[in-house]
Design an enzyme around this catalytic site. Structure first.
Site, PDB file in Angstrom:
ATOM      1  N   SER B  75       0.869  -1.170   0.000  1.00 15.93           N
ATOM      2  CA  SER B  75       0.000   0.000   0.000  1.00 15.93           C
ATOM      3  C   SER B  75       0.907   1.220   0.000  1.00 15.93           C
ATOM      4  O   SER B  75       0.994   1.972   0.952  1.00 15.93           O
ATOM      5  CB  SER B  75      -0.896  -0.076   1.251  1.00 15.93           C
ATOM      6  N   ILE B  76       1.640   1.352  -1.104  1.00 19.54           N
ATOM      7  CA  ILE B  76       2.625   2.429  -1.225  1.00 19.54           C
ATOM      8  C   ILE B  76       1.918   3.763  -1.458  1.00 19.54           C
ATOM      9  O   ILE B  76       2.346   4.801  -0.960  1.00 19.54           O
ATOM     10  CB  ILE B  76       3.610   2.151  -2.397  1.00 19.54           C
ATOM     11  N   LEU B  78       1.474   5.187  -4.416  1.00 18.72           N
ATOM     12  CA  LEU B  78       2.054   5.916  -5.551  1.00 18.72           C
ATOM     13  C   LEU B  78       3.057   7.007  -5.174  1.00 18.72           C
ATOM     14  O   LEU B  78       3.148   8.034  -5.864  1.00 18.72           O
ATOM     15  CB  LEU B  78       0.942   6.530  -6.406  1.00 18.72           C
ATOM     16  N   ASN B 131      -1.521   3.381 -15.831  1.00 16.91           N
ATOM     17  CA  ASN B 131      -1.906   2.692 -14.600  1.00 16.91           C
ATOM     18  C   ASN B 131      -3.291   3.193 -14.226  1.00 16.91           C
ATOM     19  O   ASN B 131      -3.480   4.369 -13.962  1.00 16.91           O
ATOM     20  CB  ASN B 131      -0.868   3.022 -13.523  1.00 16.91           C
ATOM     21  N   CYS B 134      -5.689   4.022  -9.791  1.00 10.86           N
ATOM     22  CA  CYS B 134      -5.887   5.079  -8.805  1.00 10.86           C
ATOM     23  C   CYS B 134      -7.363   5.424  -8.768  1.00 10.86           C
ATOM     24  O   CYS B 134      -8.065   5.351  -9.761  1.00 10.86           O
ATOM     25  CB  CYS B 134      -5.137   6.345  -9.159  1.00 10.86           C
ATOM     26  N   LYS B 169      -2.696  -0.773 -18.763  1.00 17.82           N
ATOM     27  CA  LYS B 169      -2.474  -1.828 -17.776  1.00 17.82           C
ATOM     28  C   LYS B 169      -3.772  -2.122 -17.022  1.00 17.82           C
ATOM     29  O   LYS B 169      -4.350  -1.239 -16.393  1.00 17.82           O
ATOM     30  CB  LYS B 169      -1.394  -1.383 -16.785  1.00 17.82           C
ATOM     31  N   GLY B 269       7.941  -8.575 -11.590  1.00 21.60           N
ATOM     32  CA  GLY B 269       7.639  -7.609 -10.536  1.00 21.60           C
ATOM     33  C   GLY B 269       8.286  -7.973  -9.214  1.00 21.60           C
ATOM     34  O   GLY B 269       9.503  -7.849  -9.029  1.00 21.60           O
ATOM     35  N   THR B 270       7.465  -8.478  -8.318  1.00 16.87           N
ATOM     36  CA  THR B 270       7.907  -8.780  -6.952  1.00 16.87           C
ATOM     37  C   THR B 270       9.135  -9.683  -6.913  1.00 16.87           C
ATOM     38  O   THR B 270       9.953  -9.581  -5.997  1.00 16.87           O
ATOM     39  CB  THR B 270       6.743  -9.426  -6.182  1.00 16.87           C
TER      40      THR B 270
HETATM   41  C1  LIG Z   1       5.735  -2.415  -4.232  1.00 22.36           C
HETATM   42  C2  LIG Z   1       4.970  -2.385  -5.511  1.00 22.36           C
HETATM   43  C3  LIG Z   1       4.698  -1.167  -6.141  1.00 22.36           C
HETATM   44  C4  LIG Z   1       3.979  -1.126  -7.321  1.00 22.36           C
HETATM   45  N1  LIG Z   1       3.754   0.088  -7.941  1.00 22.36           N
HETATM   46  C5  LIG Z   1       3.101   0.120  -9.132  1.00 22.36           C
HETATM   47  C6  LIG Z   1       2.919   1.338  -9.833  1.00 22.36           C
HETATM   48  O1  LIG Z   1       3.357   2.407  -9.401  1.00 22.36           O
HETATM   49  N2  LIG Z   1       2.225   1.333 -11.011  1.00 22.36           N
HETATM   50  C7  LIG Z   1       1.736   0.154 -11.524  1.00 22.36           C
HETATM   51  O2  LIG Z   1       1.119   0.180 -12.592  1.00 22.36           O
HETATM   52  N3  LIG Z   1       1.924  -1.011 -10.897  1.00 22.36           N
HETATM   53  C8  LIG Z   1       2.581  -1.067  -9.711  1.00 22.36           C
HETATM   54  N4  LIG Z   1       2.785  -2.280  -9.092  1.00 22.36           N
HETATM   55  C9  LIG Z   1       2.243  -3.508  -9.694  1.00 22.36           C
HETATM   56  C10 LIG Z   1       3.310  -4.275 -10.473  1.00 22.36           C
HETATM   57  O3  LIG Z   1       3.812  -3.498 -11.538  1.00 22.36           O
HETATM   58  C11 LIG Z   1       2.729  -5.593 -11.005  1.00 22.36           C
HETATM   59  O4  LIG Z   1       1.642  -5.296 -11.844  1.00 22.36           O
HETATM   60  C12 LIG Z   1       2.252  -6.506  -9.899  1.00 22.36           C
HETATM   61  O5  LIG Z   1       3.139  -6.447  -8.820  1.00 22.36           O
HETATM   62  C13 LIG Z   1       2.096  -7.966 -10.351  1.00 22.36           C
HETATM   63  O6  LIG Z   1       3.288  -8.538 -10.745  1.00 22.36           O
HETATM   64  P1  LIG Z   1       4.247  -9.411  -9.773  1.00 22.36           P
HETATM   65  O7  LIG Z   1       3.377 -10.439  -9.111  1.00 22.36           O
HETATM   66  O8  LIG Z   1       5.283  -9.996 -10.660  1.00 22.36           O
HETATM   67  O9  LIG Z   1       4.796  -8.451  -8.783  1.00 22.36           O
HETATM   68  C14 LIG Z   1       3.503  -2.330  -7.893  1.00 22.36           C
HETATM   69  C15 LIG Z   1       3.788  -3.544  -7.274  1.00 22.36           C
HETATM   70  C16 LIG Z   1       4.510  -3.601  -6.103  1.00 22.36           C
HETATM   71  C17 LIG Z   1       4.782  -4.923  -5.459  1.00 22.36           C
END
Ligand SMILES: Cc1cc2nc3c(=O)[nH]c(=O)nc-3n(C[C@H](O)[C@H](O)[C@H](O)COP(=O)(O)O)c2cc1C
Ligand SMILES: Cc1cc2nc3c(=O)[nH]c(=O)nc-3n(C[C@H](O)[C@H](O)[C@H](O)COP(=O)(O)OP(=O)(O)OC[C@H]3O[C@@H](n4cnc5c(N)ncnc54)[C@H](O)[C@@H]3O)c2cc1C
Ligand SMILES: Cc1cc2nc3c(=O)[nH]c(=O)nc-3n(C[C@H](O)[C@H](O)[C@H](O)COP(=O)(O)OP(=O)(O)OC[C@H]3O[C@@H](n4cnc5c(N)ncnc54)[C@H](O)[C@@H]3O)c2cc1C
Ligand SMILES: Cc1cc2nc3c(=O)[nH]c(=O)nc-3n(C[C@H](O)[C@H](O)[C@H](O)COP(=O)(O)O)c2cc1C
Ligand code: FES
Ligand code: FES
Lengths: 259, 309, 309, 259
Positions: B75-76, B78, B131, B134, B169, B269-270
């Site tokens: 729950s960053i 943005l 994105n 939001c 996305k 991602g993660t």
């Molecule tokens: C810490 C964190 C911050 C994220 N910030 C964004 C973001 O700013 N914009 C966005 O479109 N997705 C954001 N995501 C989502 C990732 O880009 C991705 O869609 C999502 O984590 C699923 O992929 P994963 O399971 O490989 O992490 C964030 C994910 C994480 C874990």
């Protein structure tokens, strides 16, 4: 800014376990063989260890370096640290680091205060100050005695009285400050302890450096998961504990609000 | 086909030519420089930046992250430097180091998206990823990605103001994935990326029933992979534009699975947090696999992966 | 409050008086007799039967199940004995053994639901749980639980034909959880149960890229707990009727978390497969916990659990 | 129908490991101490073992019972069986069973055919027939030799020729049938092998019982995850392998279509 494009300087390193010994009921010391980390690590920096199939790495302060090896001191809490306690000599672990910014080392009469496993980075710092011939005293507080091996210059405070002075830090700190008359204080431990140290030092006008903790996700500065509000003139700004810290100046941390 | 020829693993997403299909996901790779310690970032197909807003954002209060079984809730909120700071400070680093990137953008209103899109256009940003997660303040706090009309309006308005590659996305927290994908395509998207994090909550109750610690946020990591594969499979047959798949990819096999269900490229991602060098490793593994299996081009491999399906 | 008094852990869901809040979820407990080997089934608050349709169903082809990380994907396709066979053969066993039960029903059209509801009414079935996740053939293969209008029509029509306790079971695969919950309440539901399995897919790719094994179905088990907690938290503030929470509950702590976010009772699903005696154990643990913590009634405990929230 | 309301007669039992020994490269034999299972298990029945933090239990045929202990023979495939291979004497496991319906034991000259780890239930059956003085022959086929200890009455076929006859079952089966002239055949193993046995036996008009396998979710008959189509006069009906089986008559199984 030209990036380094040098590969994997911070790992992942596959690192051999040299020893894993119990220091107290729930606290252990792991020694790993790795030249790069041992050569580069500074007190206050941490390494992030992959713990079996847990999603996130677990961060641990470097607690010492000896030649080509480095140590961590850890407390068994959950799955990750349980895994660490199962590691045996000769087995290996996947580690990145050293990460973050360490303590600033100055030639000043220093008071080092480590509480609980917060002793880990303070232990390392103490060794480095010792080598550099910088005057310092080491206060190690814990619930029960954690035997790190260091005894010289060390004031031990245990809540259960199992070694050294009995009681809590706040029962002894002012007296220690008055005796040692430090020009600088370094601390690591639970937030209430560091807050107490920091606010007490403020009264004595002694500058403090504190190594903070919080759950990390990336541990590399990209996720913004570990930010803390830092005083910056009249406003507050977010800083990442993992990348901008973990060491911060005591007086820039908002100790009052939950950290 | 000779083993000596380097296989062609490039892929086109709109006008964007990626040298390989392995990207890093928004919010998990910063602005690339942090990963310089672990690899040569310019090896990766492209990095997607942290979500950028018109003005800098300080994000949500703590706690912001919580690990759950095989997953991470974040729950960053943005937190980011804002578009101007990105252009002034981050963009030059990316350019100087030949790092291909996609700018992930977010806004609280359609007007805000349009304004960022214009700034991207005038600064020659090549690729933008929208994105949508939001909250949309104007239409009563709905999210843009959940309502066909708002989504269409958003995508088509951004399209009018940005003529380079536009990726939309999507989130899987919707009743009808295929409708959202079709709407984005109709609105002018050059590609879909999916999935964003999944809505989730964690609550820690301690023994004395006092002082609970809770977090509501987005779930990512390998526990969402089955949801992501399903989502991509469901939308694949309804749209013609490329799909960039993500959600829990943590190894080579995972990546192949995303190609199999319909992805043309993937984002990591993660798993970057777990294995900071993963994306780089995957590029190497993909090259090796193609050679071993005698594939000349990624398109051929992807065709075979989808074949039996 | 004395430790000697047995705490009151009963809970009311509509007109149904449950002796305790621990139920077993549809499809994971058969018709109770199979679990007789592991416990005294009549100890449990109630069992929810496998989804029953008007006519017997043979279900989907194999593969029907696949374990993923901390989860299970199933694609059973509602194989069941049909309402008449249930009444003839299963109902007498439940009655004879004093097992409280809830009949989970599913239909392919509103008419079918109505017909089953009438049969339930005339056979004095006390409680029915509507499973909405079957495709709605009439409205173009949408699922009933995804579209407010269809959901309202379904619930209110069943309500007209069944005047005992009616529970509506929701899926989390929707854009607006709170809208669906409100619609069900408006339609006349006495309670909401949630969440059903989450849409998911798995694909196994073998080395030679031939003969993939794939499954598309519903995900259950502890990996969906963060989604379920979020769902229940999101709907709690929008409805007044009780919520029966489920999704990945596998221990006492999990159960408390569901109470904390808004549930009044819980169902144990996939965890029955792992620990066949779990629901029975939870009843005992709940009683002990209440005694230890000096709670006289479940309502008090639940109030405290929600308090700090 | 009055239910038993007798608690936990099929477990979960917390069961002690008596031994865990390697029979071949990837095949092991585990012996557990548990009177209830040992007394009640019949050849063809299985137990379901909780494997650390895996969501689903893993089913294994009972391979023998001796006094108060029972055995399983297992092949290391994935996480679950890897965990089993890590179990040491004195450790315990969480087991339910015996589950399912075993083989029908008849006083007929019997041919027992176990392929791969399908040897497990056949091994148990062989011991029971032996004790009951029922005439039988035991064919054990595998890729490489699996040493179950039994040698009397046993024809061993290994693909790599490491013991007994070299080759595959289909190269030897007809000859064996002609020699043994069985009135009944029992089999367990990979589906193609059981299909071959079943279809061959049909030609000789010998009745077959086969113990089937498939991924289980519940293993208790409630989830309908393991159903197989069974011939029932002119139609097919679904039967649960875990509850209605795992033993079925060879001629009621639709061997042609994927099982
Ligand atoms: C810490 C964190 C911050 C994220 N910030 C964004 C973001 O700013 N914009 C966005 O479109 N997705 C954001 N995501 C989502 C990732 O880009 C991705 O869609 C999502 O984590 C699923 O992929 P994963 O399971 O490989 O992490 C964030 C994910 C994480 C874990
Ligand atoms: C910069 C830094 C340095 C650290 N140095 C040390 C050290 O030298 N020795 C030591 O014993 N511990 C240290 N820690 C804390 C250590 O990282 C956690 O104790 C460890 O991650 C717990 O993992 P686990 O899987 O055993 O427990 P978990 O099951 O993950 O959690 C147990 C408890 O620890 C908390 N926790 C989980 N992850 C973290 C985390 N990443 N950081 C802080 N708390 C967490 C949880 O919220 C929970 O309350 C440090 C943390 C940081 C951020
Ligand atoms: C009634 C019955 C009796 C069995 N008896 C024996 C026995 O005596 N000895 C023995 O070695 N094995 C036996 N099996 C097979 C055994 O259950 C699987 O090998 C085991 O579950 C694999 O678990 P794993 O975690 O090691 O592998 P996984 O990682 O789960 O899987 C490895 C492979 O095995 C398959 N598999 C997974 N679970 C099962 C399952 N429940 N049933 C069948 N295949 C599965 C997977 O699809 C995959 O292809 C039996 C299975 C059944 C249904
Ligand atoms: C094998 C299986 C069959 C199921 N069948 C039904 C069903 O017939 N009707 C229904 O409403 N839910 C059905 N469910 C969903 C469960 O009742 C429950 O909502 C879901 O599994 C989430 O809970 P859990 O994570 O505790 O399993 C089924 C679940 C499983 C695993
Ligand atoms: S943990 Fe990700 S920025 Fe610090
Ligand atoms: S595995 Fe559930 S019915 Fe057989």
């Amino acid at each position: 800014m030209q990036l380094k494009t040098q590969n994997k300087i911070k790992g992942p390193h596959i690192v051999e376990v040299l020893s894993n010994i119990k220091l107290s009921d729930d606290t252990w010391k792991l020694t790993f063989q790795n030249q790069e980390i041992a050569e580069n690590a500074k007190p206050g920096q941490f390494v992030s260890i992959l713990c079996e199939d847990l999603l996130l790495r677990r961060p641990f302060s470097v607690a010492n370096t000896i030649n080509n090896s480095f140590e961590i001191i850890y407390k068994v809490k959950g799955k990750g640290t349980k895994y660490l306690s199962s590691l045996r000599n000769g087995e290996s672990a996947d580690i990145i680091g050293p990460m973050g910014n360490g303590f600033t080392i100055e030639n000043k009469n220093s008071l080092l205060i480590g509480c609980g496993v917060g002793i880990a980075p303070i232990n390392f710092l103490s060794n480095i100050l010792e080598k550099s011939g910088i005057k310092h005293s080491f206060v190690a507080c814990s619930q029960t005695f954690i035997n790190t091996g260091i005894t010289e210059n060390q004031v031990i405070i245990t809540e259960d009285g199992s070694a050294g002075l009995e009681g809590r830090l706040d029962q002894h700190l002012k007296k220690i400050i008055n005796e040692v008359k430090p020009e600088k204080i370094y601390t690591c431990g639970p937030n209430p302890a560091m807050a107490y140290v920091s606010l007490t030092a403020e009264k004595y006008e002694i500058s403090v450096e504190a190594a903070l903790e919080r759950d990390f996700a990336c541990g590399t500065g990209v996720c913004m998961g570990c930010v803390i509000q830092i005083k910056d003139n009249n406003k507050t700004i977010n800083k990442r504990i993992c990348k901008d810290g973990p060491v911060f100046r005591g007086n820039e941390v908002l100790w009052q609000c939950p950290i | 086909m000779s083993n000596l020829i380097k296989p062609d693993i490039s892929v086109n997403i709109g006008r964007l030519k990626l040298k390989n299909p392995i990207l890093t996901a928004s919010g998990t790779f910063g602005y690339a420089d942090e990963y310089d310690d672990f690899m040569n970032v310019s090896n990766i197909g492209a990095i997607v930046t942290k979500g950028i807003t018109l003005n800098p954002k300080t994000g949500n209060p703590q706690p912001r992250i919580k690990e759950v079984k095989n997953g991470l809730i974040n729950s960053i909120g943005l937190e980011n430097v804002g578009i101007q700071d990105f252009i002034d400070k981050k963009l030059p680093v990316l350019k100087e180091n030949n790092i291909d990137f996609i700018l992930n953008i977010a806004g609280a209103s359609i007007e805000e998206y349009i304004e960022i899109a214009k700034i991207c256009q005038s600064n020659n940003i090549e690729t933008v990823e929208l994105n949508l997660s939001c909250p949309n303040v104007k239409s009563g706090c709905l999210e843009f990605g959940k309502d066909e009309k708002t989504l269409y309006k958003l995508v088509s308005e951004v399209r009018k103001n940005f003529d380079n590659t536009l990726i939309v996305k999507l989130s899987s927290n919707v009743s009808f994935p295929e409708k959202m994908a079709k709407t984005a395509e109709k609105g002018g998207a050059d590609a879909i990326s999916a999935i964003n994090t999944v809505k989730a909550m964690n609550i820690d109750i301690n023994k004395n029933l006092k002082g609970f610690k809770s977090i509501k946020g987005g779930l990512s990591g390998s526990c969402i992979k089955p949801l992501a594969l399903n989502f991509i499979y469901e939308i694949r047959q309804h749209i013609a534009i490329p799909i960039i798949g993500m959600g829990g990819i943590s190894c080579f096999q995972d990546m192949l699975e995303f190609f199999a269900v319909g992805a043309d490229a993937v984002q990591i991602g993660t798993a970057n947090f777990t294995h900071p060098d993963l994306s780089d490793t995957l590029v190497i593994e993909l090259n090796n696999f193609m050679k071993q299996q005698n594939y000349g081009s990624l398109a051929e491999l992807v065709r075979d992966l989808r074949y039996e399906y």
